[in-house]
Design a protein around this motif. Structure first.
Motif, mmCIF file in Angstrom:
data_model
loop_
_atom_site.group_PDB
_atom_site.id
_atom_site.type_symbol
_atom_site.label_atom_id
_atom_site.label_comp_id
_atom_site.label_asym_id
_atom_site.label_seq_id
_atom_site.Cartn_x
_atom_site.Cartn_y
_atom_site.Cartn_z
ATOM 1 N N THR A 1 0.845 4.249 -2.818
ATOM 2 C CA THR A 1 0.195 5.518 -2.486
ATOM 3 C C THR A 1 1.134 6.649 -2.073
ATOM 4 O O THR A 1 0.715 7.806 -2.100
ATOM 5 N N CYS A 2 2.356 6.334 -1.704
ATOM 6 C CA CYS A 2 3.285 7.382 -1.238
ATOM 7 C C CYS A 2 4.091 7.948 -2.393
ATOM 8 O O CYS A 2 4.566 7.212 -3.250
ATOM 9 N N ARG A 3 4.248 9.241 -2.346
ATOM 10 C CA ARG A 3 5.067 9.907 -3.362
ATOM 11 C C ARG A 3 6.527 9.450 -3.255
ATOM 12 O O ARG A 3 7.181 9.205 -4.256
ATOM 13 N N GLU B 1 0.838 -1.212 0.000
ATOM 14 C CA GLU B 1 0.000 0.000 0.000
ATOM 15 C C GLU B 1 0.868 1.255 0.000
ATOM 16 O O GLU B 1 0.590 2.219 -0.723
#
Length: 124
Positions: free
Chosen positions: A58-60, A54
């Motif tokens: 979802t993280c830059r 995840e």
């Protein structure tokens, strides 16, 4: 069968402020799918392979993210004397694949759905 017969009596963990690449490396080195997340010696959560996936999606910049940011903090635990079917049912209801095992309020290991599936497979 009781959890005491199937759980893994080793605690593999990471500190809450460890970055995700370190966490992933530790899981790979230990060949486990989840780690206890610790603040000092206090367990504050569990981080899993699913949590890492995840974060990557979802993280830059997941390299800068800590374990605490993606750990599950609502700890559900199994007791050593619990029946494996009861624990499996609770894990399914909670949607978790790994559950810490405690004895007298002290973390003593981890049980996974794979551990519980093996019990059912070989018991038949």
């Amino acid at each position: 069968m009781r959890i005491s017969n199937v759980y893994r009596p080793m605690i593999f963990g990471c500190q809450a402020d460890e970055r995700l690449p370190q966490v992933a490396r530790r899981m790979t080195e230990r060949n486990v799918g989840a780690l206890a997340v610790l603040e000092g010696e206090q367990v504050t959560g569990v981080i899993t392979e699913r949590d890492l996936a995840e974060a990557m999606a979802t993280c830059r910049d997941p390299v800068t993210v800590t374990a605490a940011a993606f750990a599950s903090t609502e700890l559900r635990t199994a007791r050593l004397d619990e029946d494996t079917r009861d624990v499996a049912r609770r894990m399914l209801e909670a949607g978790v694949r790994h559950m810490p095992v405690d004895e007298d309020g002290r973390l003593v290991g981890m049980v996974s759905m794979r551990d519980l599936l093996a019990v059912e497979t070989w018991a038949s």
